[in-house]
Design a protein around this motif. Structure first.
Motif, PDB file in Angstrom:
ATOM      1  N   GLU A   1       0.813  -1.220   0.000  1.00 36.12           N
ATOM      2  CA  GLU A   1       0.000   0.000   0.000  1.00 36.12           C
ATOM      3  C   GLU A   1       0.846   1.269   0.000  1.00 36.12           C
ATOM      4  OE1 GLU A   1      -2.262  -3.373   1.707  1.00 36.12           O
ATOM      5  OE2 GLU A   1      -0.285  -2.504   2.062  1.00 36.12           O
ATOM      6  N   CYS A   2       2.074   1.189   0.473  1.00 36.08           N
ATOM      7  CA  CYS A   2       2.919   2.387   0.610  1.00 36.08           C
ATOM      8  C   CYS A   2       3.967   2.515  -0.501  1.00 36.08           C
ATOM      9  CB  CYS A   2       3.628   2.366   1.969  1.00 36.08           C
ATOM     10  SG  CYS A   2       2.532   2.544   3.379  1.00 36.08           S
ATOM     11  N   LYS A   3       3.882   1.697  -1.518  1.00 37.75           N
ATOM     12  CA  LYS A   3       4.955   1.656  -2.521  1.00 37.75           C
ATOM     13  C   LYS A   3       5.173   2.992  -3.232  1.00 37.75           C
ATOM     14  CE  LYS A   3       2.104  -0.047  -6.363  1.00 37.75           C
ATOM     15  NZ  LYS A   3       1.940  -1.106  -7.388  1.00 37.75           N
ATOM     16  N   ASP A   4       4.114   3.809  -3.349  1.00 38.96           N
ATOM     17  CA  ASP A   4       4.251   5.097  -4.029  1.00 38.96           C
ATOM     18  C   ASP A   4       4.634   6.228  -3.078  1.00 38.96           C
ATOM     19  OD1 ASP A   4       3.571   4.027  -6.533  1.00 38.96           O
ATOM     20  OD2 ASP A   4       1.428   4.173  -6.066  1.00 38.96           O
ATOM     21  N   LYS A   5       4.813   5.890  -1.809  1.00 35.04           N
ATOM     22  CA  LYS A   5       5.119   6.917  -0.809  1.00 35.04           C
ATOM     23  C   LYS A   5       6.535   6.794  -0.250  1.00 35.04           C
ATOM     24  CE  LYS A   5       0.282   7.015   0.695  1.00 35.04           C
ATOM     25  NZ  LYS A   5      -0.636   6.812   1.850  1.00 35.04           N
ATOM     26  N   VAL A   6       7.297   5.833  -0.751  1.00 33.57           N
ATOM     27  CA  VAL A   6       8.675   5.660  -0.261  1.00 33.57           C
ATOM     28  C   VAL A   6       9.485   6.898  -0.611  1.00 33.57           C
ATOM     29  CG1 VAL A   6      10.788   4.300  -0.467  1.00 33.57           C
ATOM     30  CG2 VAL A   6       8.567   3.165  -0.505  1.00 33.57           C
ATOM     31  N   PRO A   7      10.160   7.489   0.384  1.00 30.39           N
ATOM     32  CA  PRO A   7      10.917   8.723   0.123  1.00 30.39           C
ATOM     33  C   PRO A   7      12.073   8.517  -0.838  1.00 30.39           C
ATOM     34  CG  PRO A   7      11.407   7.874   2.317  1.00 30.39           C
ATOM     35  CD  PRO A   7      10.257   7.072   1.789  1.00 30.39           C
ATOM     36  N   LEU A   8      12.352   9.549  -1.603  1.00 26.44           N
ATOM     37  CA  LEU A   8      13.469   9.557  -2.542  1.00 26.44           C
ATOM     38  C   LEU A   8      14.542  10.510  -2.029  1.00 26.44           C
ATOM     39  CD1 LEU A   8      11.405   9.692  -5.864  1.00 26.44           C
ATOM     40  CD2 LEU A   8      12.540   7.695  -4.864  1.00 26.44           C
ATOM     41  N   PRO A   9      15.779  10.465  -2.522  1.00 28.52           N
ATOM     42  CA  PRO A   9      16.252   9.658  -3.648  1.00 28.52           C
ATOM     43  C   PRO A   9      16.602   8.238  -3.245  1.00 28.52           C
ATOM     44  CG  PRO A   9      18.026  10.993  -2.822  1.00 28.52           C
ATOM     45  CD  PRO A   9      16.817  11.373  -2.020  1.00 28.52           C
ATOM     46  N   CYS A  10      16.591   7.358  -4.241  1.00 28.80           N
ATOM     47  CA  CYS A  10      17.031   5.976  -4.052  1.00 28.80           C
ATOM     48  C   CYS A  10      18.523   5.929  -4.351  1.00 28.80           C
ATOM     49  CB  CYS A  10      16.265   5.054  -4.995  1.00 28.80           C
ATOM     50  SG  CYS A  10      16.929   3.374  -5.077  1.00 28.80           S
ATOM     51  N   VAL A  11      19.312   5.595  -3.340  1.00 32.47           N
ATOM     52  CA  VAL A  11      20.769   5.515  -3.520  1.00 32.47           C
ATOM     53  C   VAL A  11      21.191   4.066  -3.343  1.00 32.47           C
ATOM     54  CG1 VAL A  11      23.002   6.341  -2.739  1.00 32.47           C
ATOM     55  CG2 VAL A  11      20.997   7.827  -2.560  1.00 32.47           C
ATOM     56  N   PRO A  12      21.775   3.440  -4.373  1.00 35.40           N
ATOM     57  CA  PRO A  12      22.180   2.036  -4.262  1.00 35.40           C
ATOM     58  C   PRO A  12      23.017   1.779  -3.017  1.00 35.40           C
ATOM     59  CG  PRO A  12      22.430   2.784  -6.520  1.00 35.40           C
ATOM     60  CD  PRO A  12      22.092   4.004  -5.693  1.00 35.40           C
ATOM     61  N   ALA A  13      22.677   0.708  -2.312  1.00 29.81           N
ATOM     62  CA  ALA A  13      23.379   0.377  -1.069  1.00 29.81           C
ATOM     63  C   ALA A  13      24.736  -0.251  -1.372  1.00 29.81           C
ATOM     64  CB  ALA A  13      22.530  -0.586  -0.243  1.00 29.81           C
ATOM     65  N   VAL A  14      25.665  -0.054  -0.461  1.00 25.91           N
ATOM     66  CA  VAL A  14      26.980  -0.678  -0.573  1.00 25.91           C
ATOM     67  C   VAL A  14      27.313  -1.319   0.766  1.00 25.91           C
ATOM     68  CG1 VAL A  14      27.839   0.932  -2.302  1.00 25.91           C
ATOM     69  CG2 VAL A  14      28.133   1.478   0.105  1.00 25.91           C
ATOM     70  N   HIS A  15      28.230  -2.268   0.733  1.00 28.92           N
ATOM     71  CA  HIS A  15      28.692  -2.890   1.977  1.00 28.92           C
ATOM     72  C   HIS A  15      29.775  -1.998   2.572  1.00 28.92           C
ATOM     73  CE1 HIS A  15      26.382  -6.515   1.304  1.00 28.92           C
ATOM     74  NE2 HIS A  15      26.862  -6.576   0.069  1.00 28.92           N
ATOM     75  N   THR A  16      29.409  -1.201   3.553  1.00 32.99           N
ATOM     76  CA  THR A  16      30.362  -0.262   4.137  1.00 32.99           C
ATOM     77  C   THR A  16      31.365  -1.009   5.016  1.00 32.99           C
ATOM     78  OG1 THR A  16      28.820   0.165   5.952  1.00 32.99           O
ATOM     79  CG2 THR A  16      28.771   1.671   4.088  1.00 32.99           C
ATOM     80  N   PRO A  17      32.554  -0.427   5.205  1.00 29.74           N
ATOM     81  CA  PRO A  17      33.593  -1.102   6.003  1.00 29.74           C
ATOM     82  C   PRO A  17      33.107  -1.409   7.413  1.00 29.74           C
ATOM     83  CG  PRO A  17      34.493   0.787   4.836  1.00 29.74           C
ATOM     84  CD  PRO A  17      33.004   0.858   4.675  1.00 29.74           C
ATOM     85  N   LYS A  18      33.461  -2.600   7.911  1.00 23.31           N
ATOM     86  CA  LYS A  18      33.062  -2.962   9.270  1.00 23.31           C
ATOM     87  C   LYS A  18      33.793  -2.114  10.292  1.00 23.31           C
ATOM     88  CE  LYS A  18      31.823  -7.749   8.229  1.00 23.31           C
ATOM     89  NZ  LYS A  18      32.098  -9.182   8.518  1.00 23.31           N
ATOM     90  N   LYS A  19      35.052  -1.780  10.005  1.00 24.81           N
ATOM     91  CA  LYS A  19      35.827  -0.919  10.895  1.00 24.81           C
ATOM     92  C   LYS A  19      35.885   0.470  10.290  1.00 24.81           C
ATOM     93  CE  LYS A  19      38.762  -4.572  12.827  1.00 24.81           C
ATOM     94  NZ  LYS A  19      40.154  -5.008  13.083  1.00 24.81           N
ATOM     95  N   ARG A  20      35.102   1.403  10.883  1.00 25.20           N
ATOM     96  CA  ARG A  20      34.998   2.724  10.283  1.00 25.20           C
ATOM     97  C   ARG A  20      35.900   3.712  11.020  1.00 25.20           C
ATOM     98  NH1 ARG A  20      29.834   0.617   9.452  1.00 25.20           N
ATOM     99  NH2 ARG A  20      29.127   1.131  11.532  1.00 25.20           N
ATOM    100  N   GLN A  21      37.216   3.447  10.990  1.00 30.57           N
ATOM    101  CA  GLN A  21      38.131   4.394  11.597  1.00 30.57           C
ATOM    102  C   GLN A  21      38.534   5.437  10.561  1.00 30.57           C
ATOM    103  OE1 GLN A  21      39.197   1.065  11.142  1.00 30.57           O
ATOM    104  NE2 GLN A  21      39.757   0.213  13.120  1.00 30.57           N
ATOM    105  N   LYS A  22      39.549   6.215  10.914  1.00 31.98           N
ATOM    106  CA  LYS A  22      40.005   7.265  10.014  1.00 31.98           C
ATOM    107  C   LYS A  22      40.933   6.706   8.937  1.00 31.98           C
ATOM    108  CE  LYS A  22      42.084  11.874  10.153  1.00 31.98           C
ATOM    109  NZ  LYS A  22      40.989  12.617   9.576  1.00 31.98           N
ATOM    110  N   ASP A  23      40.610   5.544   8.400  1.00 30.00           N
ATOM    111  CA  ASP A  23      41.431   4.992   7.330  1.00 30.00           C
ATOM    112  C   ASP A  23      40.569   4.383   6.237  1.00 30.00           C
ATOM    113  OD1 ASP A  23      40.483   2.764   8.597  1.00 30.00           O
ATOM    114  OD2 ASP A  23      42.429   1.808   8.886  1.00 30.00           O
ATOM    115  N   SER A  24      39.289   4.694   6.246  1.00 23.69           N
ATOM    116  CA  SER A  24      38.400   4.152   5.226  1.00 23.69           C
ATOM    117  C   SER A  24      38.442   5.027   3.984  1.00 23.69           C
ATOM    118  CB  SER A  24      36.964   4.073   5.765  1.00 23.69           C
ATOM    119  OG  SER A  24      36.902   3.191   6.868  1.00 23.69           O
TER     120      SER A  24
END
Length: 241
Positions: free
Chosen positions: A33-56
């Motif tokens: 029922e909510c398919k036309d109400k999903v907020p935009l923009p759609c940004v493709p997901a990525v697998h972000t680094p598990k360790k998010r220190q200052k070296d990513s």
């Protein structure tokens, strides 16, 4: 089957309950029922680094499709442009440090489109965007290309400066180039409202110079020396039409 939550109405879907839909790009979940109400923009997901220190690296957070801009950057910019362009001192006035850090971590783990309208203080969203860039291994203008940008600003004429900057920009990695263009266009919009927000190009350049341009040196004396050029480079970039 594990039930999930519709991002629009917040009701449980999937499992043995209501039918649900999931975006194959950004992984946003909603009921039929909510398919036309999903907020935009759609940004493709990525697998972000598990360790998010200052070296990513920036590329770790970017989708594989063009434009290669991290979802956190896209969503923060969208929210800031929706309700923050006239905020006095935008990007200069800090939000809660703890809330900003929590928001950044939440956005990096998020699936689908986050509801940033729940963040009352837009300065927290601005701080989240700045902290994301600060947490990267190197600035958008990479350490390898930083000296070339620094040399470009020393050219004799304005035409030569711009030509040298365009040549340097062309050498940036795709993710850096796309994200830099996205941020410059956003900050130019902020500048349009400078009469209200009191953040003209000069002020924006002072705030973002160290973050976007940075310094290729680790010597404190050289870093202090580079501050003037960082600001000058940002000013030139923000004046590109």
């Amino acid at each position: 089957l594990k039930p999930e939550t519709c991002e629009v109405c917040k009701k449980k879907v999937g499992g043995f309950g209501r039918n649900c839909l999931k975006c194959k790009d950004c992984r946003a979940v909603c009921c039929v029922e909510c398919k036309d109400k999903v907020p935009l923009p759609c940004v493709p997901a990525v697998h972000t680094p598990k360790k998010r220190q200052k070296d990513s690296e920036l590329a770790s957070y970017c989708p594989h499709t063009i434009p290669r801009v991290p979802s956190l950057v896209v969503h923060c910019v969208k929210e800031i442009e929706n309700r923050g362009l006239t905020q006095v001192g935008i990007y200069r006035v800090p939000g809660s440090e703890r809330t900003t850090k929590e928001l950044k971590e939440r956005l990096l783990k998020a699936k689908g489109t986050p509801n940033l309208q729940k963040i009352e203080d837009i300065n927290v969203v601005c701080g989240c965007l700045k902290q994301f860039f600060i947490s990267l291994r190197e600035p958008l203008i990479t350490n390898r290309l930083n000296p070339i940008f620094m040399q470009a600003i020393d050219e004799k004429s304005e035409a030569q400066v711009l030509a040298a900057l365009f040549e340097a920009i062309a050498q940036l990695p795709p993710c850096n180039k796309d994200t830099l263009a996205f941020i410059i266009l956003h900050l130019q919009k902020v500048n349009v409202y400078s009469d209200a927000n009191k953040m003209p190009i000069e002020s924006l350049a002072r705030v973002f110079g160290p973050t976007i341009v940075g310094s290729s040196s680790t010597n404190p004396a050289n870093i202090m020396r580079d501050i003037h050029k960082q600001k000058a480079i940002m000013e030139r970039l923000l004046n590109i039409s």
